[in-house]
Design an enzyme around this catalytic site. Sequence first.
Site, mmCIF file in Angstrom:
data_model
loop_
_atom_site.group_PDB
_atom_site.id
_atom_site.type_symbol
_atom_site.label_atom_id
_atom_site.label_comp_id
_atom_site.label_asym_id
_atom_site.label_seq_id
_atom_site.Cartn_x
_atom_site.Cartn_y
_atom_site.Cartn_z
ATOM 1 C CE LYS A 91 -4.296 -1.912 1.741
ATOM 2 N NZ LYS A 91 -5.294 -1.985 2.823
ATOM 3 N NE ARG A 117 -7.309 -8.383 1.438
ATOM 4 C CZ ARG A 117 -6.935 -7.653 0.394
ATOM 5 N NH1 ARG A 117 -5.907 -6.838 0.485
ATOM 6 N NH2 ARG A 117 -7.583 -7.762 -0.740
HETATM 7 C C1 PT1 Z 1 -7.718 -4.457 3.887
HETATM 8 C C2 PT1 Z 1 -8.044 -4.517 2.492
HETATM 9 C C3 PT1 Z 1 -9.110 -5.393 2.125
HETATM 10 N N1 PT1 Z 1 -7.419 -3.786 1.535
HETATM 11 C C4 PT1 Z 1 -9.392 -6.028 4.376
HETATM 12 N N2 PT1 Z 1 -9.766 -6.139 3.078
HETATM 13 C C5 PT1 Z 1 -7.808 -3.872 0.253
HETATM 14 N N3 PT1 Z 1 -10.051 -6.753 5.326
HETATM 15 C C6 PT1 Z 1 -8.859 -4.733 -0.107
HETATM 16 C C7 PT1 Z 1 -3.139 2.239 -0.910
HETATM 17 O O1 PT1 Z 1 -3.141 3.148 -0.060
HETATM 18 O O2 PT1 Z 1 -6.744 -3.665 4.327
HETATM 19 N N4 PT1 Z 1 -8.391 -5.200 4.781
HETATM 20 N N5 PT1 Z 1 -9.488 -5.485 0.818
HETATM 21 C C8 PT1 Z 1 -7.096 -3.033 -0.797
HETATM 22 N N6 PT1 Z 1 -7.348 -1.644 -0.636
HETATM 23 C C9 PT1 Z 1 -6.355 -0.646 -0.767
HETATM 24 C C10 PT1 Z 1 -6.380 0.494 0.027
HETATM 25 C C11 PT1 Z 1 -5.296 -0.823 -1.643
HETATM 26 C C12 PT1 Z 1 -5.355 1.433 -0.018
HETATM 27 C C13 PT1 Z 1 -4.265 0.115 -1.734
HETATM 28 C C14 PT1 Z 1 -4.276 1.251 -0.903
HETATM 29 O O3 PT1 Z 1 -2.221 2.086 -1.739
#
Ligand code: PT1
Length: 281
Positions: free
Chosen positions: A224, A258
């Site tokens: 991230k 995760r």
């Molecule tokens: C998470 C999560 C998810 N993240 C759970 N499920 C994502 N339970 C999808 C960035 O800042 O943390 N927990 N499902 C993916 N979402 C993101 C959010 C991807 C922020 C990238 C960023 O780069």
Amino acid sequence: MYFGDKWLDLNEPHVMGVVNVTPDSFSDGGSLFSSQSLSIDAAMGRARTMVDEGASFLDIGGESTRPGANPVSVQQELDRVIPVIEAIRASLDVVVSIDTSTPEVISAAAKAGAGLINDVRALGREGALQAAAKTQLPICLMHMQGDPKTMQDNPVYNCVVDDIGSYFDQRVDQCSVAGITKDRIIIDPGFGFGKTLGHNLQLLNHLDVLSNKGLPVLVGMSRKSMIGNVLNRPVDERLNGGIAVSVMAYERGARIVRVHDVGPNVDALRMAHAVIMSDIT
Ligand code: PT1
């Protein structure tokens, strides 16, 4: 905790491998798609490798929720995730987690053999609480401020750790009213979901406050921007930083991590676990 037919000991750390079945994933840009159509074979290859590397869970998501992502239709989501869940259930020994906020997908995924419902909207969509309650499965409630399209436009908290703590207290009560008992709930602070870099770093540093609520904690920080922004590295060069934050989260009480890179995280967490357990005779 039972995840469908499979029991996992949440005193130990577990790795959840990400299997994105979206053409617009932030980390792999839809590598399981060829000319807009999903390759089940490619998804299964990825899934099998992650299980061989030690994943306890595989998280299957058909909607991208990264910052700025666009919504998808219910049918599109079903078409993407259900065949993959069925294929994994037919050949791999792993808990399938369904990353969805859609009531129809919650019900269909449970029928197809999913063992965990992972909802970045914490069952906030109309009908989602009821659909999830009916499955009898464990639920991961994630915190998000706003919605994926706009959540990174100036997120504000009084105190990010306490605000998210109170949010979970309330949400757990609302789940209980809907028939979802505490023993089936996992919480996730939602790194990167309506949080500045400072908010994300503070949340990780004080993750023990959330772990002390008596509910298992899941975290997702892999690749991230919170890592990218500290290290000034693109998405494919964030593994080392990711390992550091996985171990820190485990030390602060998280039990499910995760990630995209299963093998390296499994090794790191096994090592950390051996150290932490060394005083117990
Ligand atoms: C998470 C999560 C998810 N993240 C759970 N499920 C994502 N339970 C999808 C960035 O800042 O943390 N927990 N499902 C993916 N979402 C993101 C959010 C991807 C922020 C990238 C960023 O780069």
